[in-house]
Design a protein around this motif. Structure first.
Motif, PDB file in Angstrom:
ATOM      1  N   GLY A 106      69.946 104.736  17.771  1.00  7.45           N
ATOM      2  CA  GLY A 106      71.324 104.579  17.322  1.00  7.45           C
ATOM      3  C   GLY A 106      71.356 104.052  15.903  1.00  7.45           C
ATOM      4  N   LYS A 107      72.369 104.429  15.156  1.00  5.72           N
ATOM      5  CA  LYS A 107      72.563 103.927  13.792  1.00  5.72           C
ATOM      6  C   LYS A 107      73.760 102.995  13.791  1.00  5.72           C
ATOM      7  CE  LYS A 107      70.719 107.764  11.162  1.00  5.72           C
ATOM      8  NZ  LYS A 107      70.962 108.657  10.027  1.00  5.72           N
ATOM      9  N   TYR A 108      73.571 101.841  13.169  1.00  4.81           N
ATOM     10  CA  TYR A 108      74.605 100.817  13.138  1.00  4.81           C
ATOM     11  C   TYR A 108      74.784 100.292  11.725  1.00  4.81           C
ATOM     12  CZ  TYR A 108      73.628 100.672  18.151  1.00  4.81           C
ATOM     13  OH  TYR A 108      73.448 101.007  19.475  1.00  4.81           O
ATOM     14  N   GLY A 109      75.964  99.772  11.453  1.00  6.40           N
ATOM     15  CA  GLY A 109      76.186  98.985  10.257  1.00  6.40           C
ATOM     16  C   GLY A 109      75.704  97.570  10.561  1.00  6.40           C
ATOM     17  N   LEU A 110      75.850  96.673   9.604  1.00  5.27           N
ATOM     18  CA  LEU A 110      75.374  95.310   9.808  1.00  5.27           C
ATOM     19  C   LEU A 110      76.413  94.316   9.324  1.00  5.27           C
ATOM     20  CD1 LEU A 110      72.893  93.695  10.786  1.00  5.27           C
ATOM     21  CD2 LEU A 110      72.083  93.706   8.423  1.00  5.27           C
ATOM     22  N   GLY A 111      76.691  93.338  10.172  1.00  6.51           N
ATOM     23  CA  GLY A 111      77.596  92.249   9.832  1.00  6.51           C
ATOM     24  C   GLY A 111      76.908  90.920  10.106  1.00  6.51           C
ATOM     25  N   PHE A 112      77.625  89.833   9.866  1.00  5.87           N
ATOM     26  CA  PHE A 112      77.068  88.506  10.107  1.00  5.87           C
ATOM     27  C   PHE A 112      78.188  87.600  10.563  1.00  5.87           C
ATOM     28  CE2 PHE A 112      75.462  84.298   9.015  1.00  5.87           C
ATOM     29  CZ  PHE A 112      74.143  84.384   9.439  1.00  5.87           C
ATOM     30  N   GLU A 113      77.953  86.904  11.681  1.00  9.21           N
ATOM     31  CA  GLU A 113      78.933  85.930  12.170  1.00  9.21           C
ATOM     32  C   GLU A 113      78.230  84.919  13.067  1.00  9.21           C
ATOM     33  OE1 GLU A 113      81.032  88.131  15.909  1.00  9.21           O
ATOM     34  OE2 GLU A 113      81.551  88.927  13.933  1.00  9.21           O
ATOM     35  N   ASN A 114      78.713  83.700  13.017  1.00 10.93           N
ATOM     36  CA  ASN A 114      78.178  82.621  13.861  1.00 10.93           C
ATOM     37  C   ASN A 114      76.665  82.491  13.747  1.00 10.93           C
ATOM     38  OD1 ASN A 114      80.814  82.126  14.819  1.00 10.93           O
ATOM     39  ND2 ASN A 114      80.571  83.720  16.362  1.00 10.93           N
ATOM     40  N   ASP A 115      76.139  82.545  12.542  1.00 12.06           N
ATOM     41  CA  ASP A 115      74.707  82.361  12.270  1.00 12.06           C
ATOM     42  C   ASP A 115      73.800  83.421  12.874  1.00 12.06           C
ATOM     43  OD1 ASP A 115      75.115  80.143  10.662  1.00 12.06           O
ATOM     44  OD2 ASP A 115      75.029  78.755  12.348  1.00 12.06           O
ATOM     45  N   HIS A 116      74.322  84.612  13.088  1.00 13.43           N
ATOM     46  CA  HIS A 116      73.453  85.711  13.517  1.00 13.43           C
ATOM     47  C   HIS A 116      73.992  87.048  12.993  1.00 13.43           C
ATOM     48  CE1 HIS A 116      76.301  85.272  16.977  1.00 13.43           C
ATOM     49  NE2 HIS A 116      76.379  86.569  16.812  1.00 13.43           N
ATOM     50  N   PHE A 117      73.078  88.013  12.930  1.00  5.90           N
ATOM     51  CA  PHE A 117      73.447  89.352  12.481  1.00  5.90           C
ATOM     52  C   PHE A 117      74.033  90.126  13.650  1.00  5.90           C
ATOM     53  CE2 PHE A 117      70.212  88.088   9.408  1.00  5.90           C
ATOM     54  CZ  PHE A 117      70.850  88.413   8.218  1.00  5.90           C
ATOM     55  N   VAL A 118      74.995  90.973  13.325  1.00  2.00           N
ATOM     56  CA  VAL A 118      75.684  91.774  14.342  1.00  2.00           C
ATOM     57  C   VAL A 118      75.585  93.241  13.944  1.00  2.00           C
ATOM     58  CG1 VAL A 118      77.880  92.224  15.480  1.00  2.00           C
ATOM     59  CG2 VAL A 118      77.303  89.891  14.780  1.00  2.00           C
ATOM     60  N   LEU A 119      75.077  94.067  14.852  1.00  2.00           N
ATOM     61  CA  LEU A 119      75.071  95.502  14.623  1.00  2.00           C
ATOM     62  C   LEU A 119      76.493  95.994  14.868  1.00  2.00           C
ATOM     63  CD1 LEU A 119      71.768  96.554  16.429  1.00  2.00           C
ATOM     64  CD2 LEU A 119      72.097  95.647  14.137  1.00  2.00           C
ATOM     65  N   THR A 120      77.034  96.723  13.918  1.00  2.00           N
ATOM     66  CA  THR A 120      78.405  97.198  14.027  1.00  2.00           C
ATOM     67  C   THR A 120      78.414  98.706  14.240  1.00  2.00           C
ATOM     68  OG1 THR A 120      78.583  97.448  11.616  1.00  2.00           O
ATOM     69  CG2 THR A 120      79.285  95.341  12.556  1.00  2.00           C
ATOM     70  N   THR A 121      79.412  99.185  14.927  1.00  2.00           N
ATOM     71  CA  THR A 121      79.478 100.606  15.245  1.00  2.00           C
ATOM     72  C   THR A 121      79.785 101.417  13.992  1.00  2.00           C
ATOM     73  OG1 THR A 121      81.817 100.413  15.825  1.00  2.00           O
ATOM     74  CG2 THR A 121      80.236 100.225  17.618  1.00  2.00           C
ATOM     75  N   LYS A 122      79.250 102.613  13.981  1.00  2.00           N
ATOM     76  CA  LYS A 122      79.523 103.585  12.922  1.00  2.00           C
ATOM     77  C   LYS A 122      80.136 104.809  13.591  1.00  2.00           C
ATOM     78  CE  LYS A 122      76.815 103.896   9.419  1.00  2.00           C
ATOM     79  NZ  LYS A 122      75.772 104.064   8.414  1.00  2.00           N
ATOM     80  N   GLN A 123      80.993 105.483  12.864  1.00  2.00           N
ATOM     81  CA  GLN A 123      81.675 106.651  13.406  1.00  2.00           C
ATOM     82  C   GLN A 123      81.434 107.859  12.502  1.00  2.00           C
ATOM     83  OE1 GLN A 123      83.524 106.444  16.332  1.00  2.00           O
ATOM     84  NE2 GLN A 123      82.771 104.344  16.421  1.00  2.00           N
ATOM     85  N   THR A 124      81.380 109.025  13.115  1.00  2.00           N
ATOM     86  CA  THR A 124      81.362 110.249  12.316  1.00  2.00           C
ATOM     87  C   THR A 124      82.787 110.504  11.828  1.00  2.00           C
ATOM     88  OG1 THR A 124      81.717 111.623  14.272  1.00  2.00           O
ATOM     89  CG2 THR A 124      79.437 111.238  13.590  1.00  2.00           C
ATOM     90  N   ASP A 125      82.910 111.306  10.796  1.00  2.00           N
ATOM     91  CA  ASP A 125      84.227 111.595  10.254  1.00  2.00           C
ATOM     92  C   ASP A 125      84.160 112.910   9.478  1.00  2.00           C
ATOM     93  OD1 ASP A 125      86.898 111.312   9.563  1.00  2.00           O
ATOM     94  OD2 ASP A 125      86.552 109.747   8.072  1.00  2.00           O
ATOM     95  N   CYS A 126      85.258 113.580   9.401  1.00  2.00           N
ATOM     96  CA  CYS A 126      85.365 114.768   8.560  1.00  2.00           C
ATOM     97  C   CYS A 126      85.641 114.283   7.140  1.00  2.00           C
ATOM     98  CB  CYS A 126      86.501 115.666   9.038  1.00  2.00           C
ATOM     99  SG  CYS A 126      86.766 117.107   7.983  1.00  2.00           S
ATOM    100  N   LEU A 127      84.805 114.687   6.205  1.00  2.00           N
ATOM    101  CA  LEU A 127      84.958 114.253   4.815  1.00  2.00           C
ATOM    102  C   LEU A 127      85.853 115.177   4.006  1.00  2.00           C
ATOM    103  CD1 LEU A 127      81.255 113.215   4.144  1.00  2.00           C
ATOM    104  CD2 LEU A 127      83.170 111.756   4.820  1.00  2.00           C
ATOM    105  N   ALA A 128      86.272 116.268   4.605  1.00  2.00           N
ATOM    106  CA  ALA A 128      87.113 117.246   3.892  1.00  2.00           C
ATOM    107  C   ALA A 128      88.341 117.590   4.721  1.00  2.00           C
ATOM    108  CB  ALA A 128      86.292 118.492   3.593  1.00  2.00           C
TER     109      ALA A 128
END
Length: 157
Positions: free
Chosen positions: A102-124
């Motif tokens: 799986g591919k995730y974004g990355l965030g940070f909260e409460n002194d730990h890293f959080v994998l965040t969801t990514k979505q596909t999208d139509c760019l056009a």
């Protein structure tokens, strides 16, 4: 989150933890098996040529439960990657093995890293005939707007 932000957080951490989007903790004995820069050169469905560059971390959980990656060690891996590979200060994408990679974004909260969801999208969307999304309103907000417009004090009558 950009790589520079990851490094700032690592400087202040005593323990390195990652959590999945569902709040499940990644096993404490995970390894970061890769740090790299990924370049994607592609054509979207509207025929526009695009490029995307991200820094990539690959997390892997093994059967080796006796070892734990420390923040300083990850910082050393990142710094070596910057020096040897010329990695830039880009957004960080994380690969993690679940049913598949799986591919995730990355965030940070409460002194730990959080994998965040990514979505596909139509760019056009404009080329594909996909209408722009209408803003979503709560029924209570719509009622408040109607009440304000049609009240005797509104001056509309």
């Amino acid at each position: 989150m950009k790589l520079s932000e990851v490094k700032k957080h690592l400087e202040n951490l005593e323990q390195l933890d990652f959590y999945l989007p569902n709040s499940q903790k990644v096993e404490s004995h995970f390894h970061v098996t890769e740090v790299g820069q990924i370049s994607k050169h592609f054509i979207d469905c509207g025929g526009v040529v695009r490029t995307e560059n991200v820094v990539n971390f690959q997390l892997w959980s093994a059967d080796d439960v006796d070892h734990r990656l420390e923040p300083k060690k990850l910082m050393n891996i990142i710094e070596l990657s910057e020096k040897v590979l010329g990695i830039q200060d880009l957004e960080v994408e994380v690969e993690y093995q679940a049913e598949t990679i799986g591919k995730y974004g990355l965030g940070f909260e409460n002194d730990h890293f959080v994998l965040t969801t990514k979505q596909t999208d139509c760019l056009a969307k404009d080329n594909c005939g996909i209408p722009a999304q209408k803003p979503k309103l709560k029924l209570s907000e719509l009622q408040a707007q109607t009440d304000a417009c049609c009240s005797p004090e509104s001056g509309c009558c």
